[in-house]
Design an enzyme around this catalytic site. Structure first.
Site, short mmCIF file in Angstrom:
data_model
loop_
_atom_site.label_atom_id
_atom_site.label_comp_id
_atom_site.label_asym_id
_atom_site.label_seq_id
_atom_site.Cartn_x
_atom_site.Cartn_y
_atom_site.Cartn_z
N LEU A 34 0.87 -1.17 0.00
CA LEU A 34 0.00 0.00 0.00
C LEU A 34 0.90 1.22 0.00
O LEU A 34 1.91 1.26 0.71
CB LEU A 34 -0.87 0.02 1.26
CG LEU A 34 -2.27 -0.58 1.22
CD1 LEU A 34 -2.91 -0.48 2.60
CD2 LEU A 34 -3.14 0.10 0.19
N ASP A 35 0.57 2.24 -0.78
CA ASP A 35 1.35 3.47 -0.78
C ASP A 35 1.42 4.05 0.63
O ASP A 35 0.48 3.89 1.42
CB ASP A 35 0.71 4.51 -1.70
CG ASP A 35 0.75 4.10 -3.16
OD1 ASP A 35 1.62 3.29 -3.51
OD2 ASP A 35 -0.10 4.59 -3.93
N PRO A 36 2.52 4.74 0.96
CA PRO A 36 2.62 5.36 2.29
C PRO A 36 1.44 6.26 2.63
O PRO A 36 1.00 6.31 3.78
CB PRO A 36 3.93 6.17 2.20
CG PRO A 36 4.76 5.40 1.22
CD PRO A 36 3.78 4.88 0.20
#
Length: 318
Positions: free
Chosen positions: A46-48
């Site tokens: 998951l993207d930050p």
């Protein structure tokens, strides 16, 4: 002699509710530390800037993480219209700003073009690899790498809210679908540009949302266990889902002790209830009515019509 891994053998899947601003790898390493696990792996980054469900596989559960990478996922996303960015999310530099003049009818028509199976060119700001390096590393250096369009499927796309320059969507997609790319493409289709303002993964496959847990909750459980002089595993391990949850829905076959031993040593066997082809869950037990049947891994039907081992669980007692 092989060096023994630090940590304990704990096997299962934790449904982490990843916080905003933390990388998936940082979240993974934190869970690994809390559980004092020998091995850990996540099932698709998951993207930050994104939050939500991040299944963490521990121990022998890491052998089945690929199956979760391949499953469909559901997201809630808020798109900001009028601003396009380099990364297609709020963390990128602004590429263009335009006045938003979009009607509900225009939005509905645009959204409809994303439903079903379409082609999508992956974002340069993705973890897809080119010559061993993730695309985002090339993007940060200003290098554009050619990417082939891939088939994706949007199973469901629901408009939750539309207020002038904000669009909130619930979207259920196939593996390999980039939500930021959908939002960027939506902005271009509407003629005003758009980027992801907020993104939350609400589901991975059929995993139950109510089983998610946050890092602060895990840290608090660990701290309380230590304060009460309780073995941390006694309170942490019950939070884990079983390893076979990663392959839920796959056909099940059953073998006896001798056949299980053959599989553990890499040999194919005949199994009860086996199909003609495909991948199968393998259990040590009599049949589907055996409440004590033990999951021993995943196999596949080979050319000889036998169950061959693919991912077999190896526990310390063996």
């Amino acid at each position: 002699m092989a060096k023994r891994r630090k940590g304990r053998q704990v096997n299962g899947v934790l449904l982490l509710d990843k916080p905003h601003g933390l990388s998936s790898n940082h979240a993974l390493q934190t869970v690994k530390r809390i559980y004092f696990a020998q091995k850990a792996g996540h099932t698709g980054a998951l993207d930050p800037l994104a939050t939500g469900m991040l299944p963490i596989c521990l121990g022998e559960g890491t052998k089945f993480s690929q199956y979760l990478l391949d499953t469909d996922k559901t997201y809630q996303v808020t798109a900001k219209l009028g601003i396009r960015t380099t990364t297609s999310d709020a963390g990128g530099e602004v590429v263009s700003e335009k006045t938003v003049d979009v009607s509900s009818e225009q939005l509905a028509k645009a959204l409809d073009s994303f439903r079903g199976t379409t082609k999508q060119v992956p974002s340069m700001y993705s973890a897809l690899k080119h010559q061993g390096q993730p695309l985002y590393k090339y993007a940060r250096e200003g290098i554009e790498v050619p990417r082939e369009a891939r088939d994706i499927t949007v199973f469901n796309l629901e408009l939750l809210r539309f207020e002038h320059d904000e669009v909130e969507l619930n979207i259920h997609v196939s593996k390999g679908t980039y939500i930021r790319t959908i939002v960027d493409d939506l902005g271009e289709l509407l003629g005003c540009g758009a980027h992801v303002a907020h993104l939350r993964r609400s589901a991975v496959g059929n995993y139950p949302v109510e089983k998610m847990i946050t890092l602060p909750e895990l840290e608090a459980l660990l701290e309380q266990a230590n304060a009460d002089e309780i073995t941390p595993s006694d309170v942490l391990d019950p939070l884990l889902l079983p390893m076979n949850s990663a392959v839920d829905g796959m056909h099940c076959v059953y073998v006896d002790d001798m056949s299980a031993n053959f599989l553990r040593h890499g040999n194919p066997v005949q199994a009860y209830n086996q199909p003609e082809a495909g991948s199968v869950q393998v259990y040590l037990g009599e049949d589907e009515n055996d409440a004590d049947a033990e999951f021993i891994g995943v196999g596949f039907i080979n050319d000889d019509g036998l169950v061959a081992p693919k991912r077999i669980v190896v526990l310390e007692q063996y």
